[in-house]
Design an enzyme around this catalytic site. Structure first.
Site, PDB file in Angstrom:
ATOM      1  N   GLU A  44       0.451  -0.813   0.399  1.00 18.76           N
ATOM      2  CA  GLU A  44       0.300  -0.322  -0.307  1.00 18.76           C
ATOM      3  C   GLU A  44       0.951   1.291   0.028  1.00 18.76           C
ATOM      4  OE1 GLU A  44      -2.725  -0.005   2.810  1.00 18.76           O
ATOM      5  OE2 GLU A  44      -3.939  -1.378   2.255  1.00 18.76           O
TER       6      GLU A  44
ATOM      7  N   HIS B 239      -9.373  10.532   4.172  1.00 21.91           N
ATOM      8  CA  HIS B 239      -8.942   9.460   2.755  1.00 21.91           C
ATOM      9  C   HIS B 239      -9.361  10.074   1.294  1.00 21.91           C
ATOM     10  CE1 HIS B 239      -9.531   5.919   1.018  1.00 21.91           C
ATOM     11  NE2 HIS B 239      -8.836   5.448   1.886  1.00 21.91           N
TER      12      HIS B 239
ATOM     13  N   HIS C 264     -12.191   9.979   7.702  1.00 22.21           N
ATOM     14  CA  HIS C 264     -12.029   9.209   8.312  1.00 22.21           C
ATOM     15  C   HIS C 264     -11.355   8.693   8.976  1.00 22.21           C
ATOM     16  CE1 HIS C 264     -10.914   5.077   6.335  1.00 22.21           C
ATOM     17  NE2 HIS C 264      -9.395   5.050   6.221  1.00 22.21           N
TER      18      HIS C 264
END
Length: 496
Positions: A96, A212, A319
């Site tokens: 990621e 996010h 987020h």
């Protein structure tokens, strides 16, 4: 749930929850859980990735604990029955953004949080742990600086009850419902931060709220998280004109840290006069998309989008709360016997910006340590950086403001205390929230308690953002756009 399962070996345990034990943000976590368990990976590499993402504010002792204990906590989950995805008999690891190595474990593709939550919930139900659902905590009972219990509202009957305890663990999640656009579930209303602040605990790093970069943006459809892992698998960001824009903003392109990607998307939306950009994964094999992201594929399909052939409309959404109730490296707050774990606690390990997929790991590591604190008395102090202690201003200018409501608060937070901030608008917003706080009626039911908690938590975010006169990580101010060495310290708020 994890803390309760650990604590049952040392005494009686009671879980109070304002809804059901399945109501949480965990089950919405798609990205996965990070651990340096792969070939060529090490806790040191994970350590440095986390520290770099934290933009100079990470508590390195807490980060070291996190990365060192990660493998053991993953083993705990496997022993409890979490079905992590495997390839050829070994746990599959994905990469990621801002991670140097593939170290992200998934379960059910993009359903990691759901599998973890369901497994822990099942273990709790099969244990002798007492669970009282529909009990909303309304006050932490403190005597001589030591926690003595908690008062709670039975939300179905309206009756109040008190529960005595030797230790109280706040595991109430974050405060994403502060903002107009959020990936958070309806339960994330800042309850733990509000309770702890009113009890006299210190609150830290509230200016750092992570947005996010990619939540689905469709008319009439609530924001739905499009996981970081989609970009990790090769997803490309394009504006409404089809231009791939991330190379214009960062050499790391789509794999830049979340705050960079989020601001880049916002700038691109402003340049193109649009409320969205697009995530493009049409170059990936359809089989990869449907097996790697089954939940995302199914959700989009249910709303008329075939993401194997078409672009996904996305925009940023609130987020994750990096700040929270200040704790030491064992999860204990500044009130003896009161602990805070998960998103509601703040060890300082995330610093100014959370590294993707560290949140679920943090839950496990520090929940276990909170239980162990009573056994091992050798606790460490909190963050090693300097602290700028402040009392929240109780007054402000008392201007006339519209009536307080969750909708008005969410709009104000999104516009003035959101992704991009400025001193004037922060000050005006803080005045408005302060006035709302004074005018709120005494709460009597779940919704009114939640509104009170949101207003107080929103004020803490606004005050902290005003105090930090620089830009760092997730906190960006146009009037102080540079990162300053004078601000390598934490903003700590405490009730006057």
């Amino acid at each position: 749930l994890f803390a309760a399962l650990q604590a049952r070996e040392h005494g009686s345990v009671l879980i109070l929850t304002k809804g059901g034990i399945d109501d949480c943000n965990t089950k919405h976590a798609q990205g996965g859980i990070a651990a340096a368990i792969g070939e060529g990976d090490t806790p040191d590499l994970h350590f440095w990735d986390t520290v770099v993402a934290g933009a100079g504010l990470s508590n390195r002792d807490a980060v070291r604990i996190l990365v060192t204990e990660a493998a053991d906590r993953i083993a705990d989950l496997i022993e409890m029955g979490v079905p992590f995805d495997t390839v050829d008999g070994e746990v599959a690891l994905a990469k990621e953004a801002a991670h140097a190595m593939p170290r992200i474990l998934h379960a059910g593709g993009d359903a990691t949080g759901e599998h973890i939550e369901v497994t822990l919930g099942r273990n709790v139900r099969q244990s002798k742990i007492e669970v009282l659902e529909h009990f909303l905590a309304t006050e932490i009972l403190v005597e001589d600086g030591i926690v003595r219990g908690v008062e709670a509202l039975e939300t179905r009957t309206g009756s109040m009850e008190q529960f005595g305890c030797k230790h109280l663990v706040l595991a109430t999640g974050g405060a994403g419902r502060l903002f107009k656009y959020t990936t958070n579930s309806e339960v994330a209303t800042g309850d733990g931060v509000s309770l702890a602040y009113q009890a006299g605990a210190e609150i830290m790093d509230m200016e750092f709220f992570q947005f996010h970069p990619t939540a689905i943006r469709l008319p009439g459809v609530p924001p739905f998280l499009i996981s970081e892992a989609v970009r990790g698998e090769g997803g490309l960001l394009r504006n409404v004109e089809g231009h791939r824009f991330m190379p214009d903003y960062s050499p790391e392109k789509e794999l830049a840290p979340r705050d960079v990607v989020t601001r880049s998307i916002l700038y691109e939306m402003q340049k193109t006069h649009s409320d969205r950009v697009f995530l493009d994964i049409t170059h990936l094999a359809p089989r990869v998309i449907t097996t790697r992201f089954p939940h995302i594929y199914r959700f989009c399909s249910d709303h008329g989008l075939d993401i194997t052939k078409g672009l996904i409309p996305v925009a940023p959404a609130a987020h994750y709360m990096m700040g929270g109730v200040k704790t030491d490296s064992w999860g204990e707050t500044t009130i003896k016997g009161l602990f805070a774990v998960g998103e509601t606690g703040c060890t300082g390990l995330h610093g100014a910006n959370r590294l993707a997929s560290n949140s679920l790991l943090e839950v496990l590591v520090f929940s276990k340590r909170a239980v162990e604190k009573d056994i091992d008395k050798t606790g460490e102090d909190g963050p090693g950086l300097g602290e700028l202690s402040q009392c929240c201003v109780p007054g402000r200018d008392g201007s006339e403001v519209p009536l307080a409501s969750s909708t008005a608060l969410q709009a104000l937070m999104w516009e003035d205390i959101g992704i991009i901030r400025a001193g004037d608008s922060l000050d005006k917003a803080a005045n408005t929230i302060s006035a709302w706080e004074k005018c709120l009626e005494r709460p009597s039911d779940r919704s009114s308690y939640e509104l009170n908690n949101l207003v107080l938590t929103g004020r803490l975010v606004a005050e902290a953002a005003l105090i930090r006169k620089e830009s760092r990580g997730a906190h960006f101010r146009t009037d102080f756009p540079e990162t300053s060495p004078d601000w390598v310290k934490h903003v700590v708020l405490k009730r006057c």
